[in-house]
Design an enzyme around this catalytic site. Structure first.
Site, PDB file in Angstrom:
ATOM      1  N   ARG A  74      -6.845  35.927  60.123  1.00 19.10           N
ATOM      2  CA  ARG A  74      -6.566  34.520  60.404  1.00 19.10           C
ATOM      3  C   ARG A  74      -5.117  34.356  60.877  1.00 19.10           C
ATOM      4  O   ARG A  74      -4.180  34.330  60.086  1.00 19.10           O
ATOM      5  CB  ARG A  74      -6.807  33.672  59.154  1.00 19.10           C
ATOM      6  CG  ARG A  74      -6.469  32.193  59.321  1.00 19.10           C
ATOM      7  CD  ARG A  74      -7.458  31.464  60.191  1.00 19.10           C
ATOM      8  NE  ARG A  74      -8.780  31.435  59.576  1.00 19.10           N
ATOM      9  CZ  ARG A  74      -9.867  30.963  60.191  1.00 19.10           C
ATOM     10  NH1 ARG A  74      -9.788  30.496  61.426  1.00 19.10           N
ATOM     11  NH2 ARG A  74     -11.048  30.986  59.568  1.00 19.10           N
ATOM     12  N   ARG A 100     -13.215  41.176  67.622  1.00 18.15           N
ATOM     13  CA  ARG A 100     -12.078  40.791  66.771  1.00 18.15           C
ATOM     14  C   ARG A 100     -12.245  41.267  65.331  1.00 18.15           C
ATOM     15  O   ARG A 100     -11.357  41.035  64.503  1.00 18.15           O
ATOM     16  CB  ARG A 100     -11.877  39.270  66.811  1.00 18.15           C
ATOM     17  CG  ARG A 100     -12.971  38.482  66.120  1.00 18.15           C
ATOM     18  CD  ARG A 100     -12.846  36.990  66.362  1.00 18.15           C
ATOM     19  NE  ARG A 100     -13.845  36.258  65.569  1.00 18.15           N
ATOM     20  CZ  ARG A 100     -13.557  35.259  64.742  1.00 18.15           C
ATOM     21  NH1 ARG A 100     -12.311  34.882  64.583  1.00 18.15           N
ATOM     22  NH2 ARG A 100     -14.516  34.662  64.078  1.00 18.15           N
ATOM     23  N   HIS A 169      -7.283  33.351  71.260  1.00 17.84           N
ATOM     24  CA  HIS A 169      -7.346  32.272  70.254  1.00 17.84           C
ATOM     25  C   HIS A 169      -5.981  32.156  69.558  1.00 17.84           C
ATOM     26  O   HIS A 169      -5.835  32.465  68.378  1.00 17.84           O
ATOM     27  CB  HIS A 169      -8.437  32.620  69.252  1.00 17.84           C
ATOM     28  CG  HIS A 169      -8.882  31.508  68.357  1.00 17.84           C
ATOM     29  ND1 HIS A 169      -8.010  30.683  67.688  1.00 17.84           N
ATOM     30  CD2 HIS A 169     -10.130  31.084  68.015  1.00 17.84           C
ATOM     31  CE1 HIS A 169      -8.690  29.825  66.964  1.00 17.84           C
ATOM     32  NE2 HIS A 169      -9.980  30.045  67.148  1.00 17.84           N
ATOM     33  N   ASP A 213     -10.431  19.293  67.700  1.00 17.49           N
ATOM     34  CA  ASP A 213     -11.167  20.447  68.209  1.00 17.49           C
ATOM     35  C   ASP A 213     -11.742  20.057  69.567  1.00 17.49           C
ATOM     36  O   ASP A 213     -12.788  19.427  69.654  1.00 17.49           O
ATOM     37  CB  ASP A 213     -12.283  20.849  67.237  1.00 17.49           C
ATOM     38  CG  ASP A 213     -12.852  22.230  67.551  1.00 17.49           C
ATOM     39  OD1 ASP A 213     -12.464  22.823  68.572  1.00 17.49           O
ATOM     40  OD2 ASP A 213     -13.692  22.716  66.765  1.00 17.49           O
ATOM     41  N   GLU A 272      -5.532  27.534  73.120  1.00 19.41           N
ATOM     42  CA  GLU A 272      -6.241  28.749  73.517  1.00 19.41           C
ATOM     43  C   GLU A 272      -6.539  28.725  75.009  1.00 19.41           C
ATOM     44  O   GLU A 272      -6.933  27.684  75.548  1.00 19.41           O
ATOM     45  CB  GLU A 272      -7.538  28.870  72.714  1.00 19.41           C
ATOM     46  CG  GLU A 272      -7.290  28.740  71.204  1.00 19.41           C
ATOM     47  CD  GLU A 272      -8.551  28.403  70.433  1.00 19.41           C
ATOM     48  OE1 GLU A 272      -9.619  28.944  70.788  1.00 19.41           O
ATOM     49  OE2 GLU A 272      -8.472  27.605  69.486  1.00 19.41           O
TER      50      GLU A 272
END
Length: 300
Positions: A74, A100, A169, A213, A272
């Site tokens: 994270r 990832r 990201h 978002d 991103e």
């Protein structure tokens, strides 16, 4: 992976060394005349980048991050590939793809006094995905100097075309989310994922005072994160992509995330760059696609 052998094969005296990181994962520690950086071979993920003249890291990394096989770290810059977001085919595959959460192979390391370059590779045979049966190689190149550059190169090694979505990201470390602004998105249409995916239009700069978002379309290739508390601006210059995301989970969603502290949302924003949603990239047999992003810190 054998840390000692990696240092013999790819270490650079007084500049680049392989170390056992959190959870025993292999990390690359870099220090040159321009900057320091930390890269995890798990996920092919840069976790830290700090130019010498900066007091604060450019990247946010959660103190509660998980460092385990099959788990994403994270923070830093996770690589989303070969899809961004939920599994596009609804087969219960992991969000943001599978590269990832697994180890990458080192291809090369090179340096000058002011720049260090690291090239990693993820190949189809390294992780047999039962639901992704398309032959490929994926290369990720880092350039650490006064600025940070990432280039993700997807090569179709098979006989049939395939399509991908992808993204860097990026978690930017900020002083106070309430004072941060994202510039360069004025006039862009976006999908609001927190409002049933409704299409809206951005007016002015992006300020964040609640959970955000959004997937922005037809994005300018130069975006800026303005951070008055840290007295800096971070310029994000990208190539070969038309979409971007702005995300912050805010308080309620943060509390549901086991690898994020309850107050961490105040100290990062994700901006991103990538080929997301309708910016679908088709790659023909024998061809490749390059996603490039450069990050530069300027006085604020």
């Amino acid at each position: 992976m054998d840390i000692g052998q990696l240092n013999i094969d790819y270490g650079i005296a007084d500049q680049l060394k392989f170390v056992a990181g959190n959870g025993g994962l292999p990390f690359i520690a870099i220090r040159n005349q321009s900057a320091t950086a930390l890269i995890s071979l798990h996920g092919g993920q840069i976790l830290s980048f700090k130019p010498i003249h900066e007091n604060v890291d450019m990247l946010f990394l959660s103190s509660k991050s998980l460092y385990e096989d099959g788990k994403a770290i994270r923070g830093g810059i996770p690589v989303c590939w070969p899809w961004f977001g939920p599994d596009p085919k609804g087969l219960q595959r992991p969000n943001h793809g599978f590269v990832r959460t697994h180890l990458w192979k080192v291809l090369s390391t090179t340096s000058s006094d002011t720049e260090t370059k690291v090239s990693l590779q993820f190949i189809e045979s390294q992780k047999k995905e039962k639901t992704w049966k398309k032959p490929f190689t994926l290369k990720l190149e880092f350039t650490i100097g006064d600025t940070l550059s990432l280039e993700l190169i997807t090569h179709n090694t098979g006989d049939n075309p395939f399509s991908i979505t992808q993204a860097f990201h990026t978690y930017f470390h900020v002083g106070d989310i309430n004072q941060v602004q994202v510039l360069g998105l004025d006039g862009c249409d976006y999908f609001d994922k927190l409002d049933q995916g409704k299409e809206k239009t951005q007016t002015g700069t992006v300020s964040i005072a609640e959970e955000v978002d959004r997937i922005y379309m037809n994005v300018n290739n130069l975006l800026t994160v303005s951070d008055p508390v840290f007295k800096r601006r971070i310029e994000i210059a990208s190539q070969n992509c038309k979409t971007g995301v702005v995300w912050n989970p805010w308080q309620k969603t943060s509390r549901k995330m086991v690898d994020l502290g309850n107050q961490d949302y105040k100290h990062f924003v994700c901006v991103e760059t990538g080929n997301i949603a309708f910016d679908l990239i088709q790659i023909l047999p024998g061809e490749e696609h390059r996603l490039f992003t450069n990050f530069k810190i300027l006085p604020g």
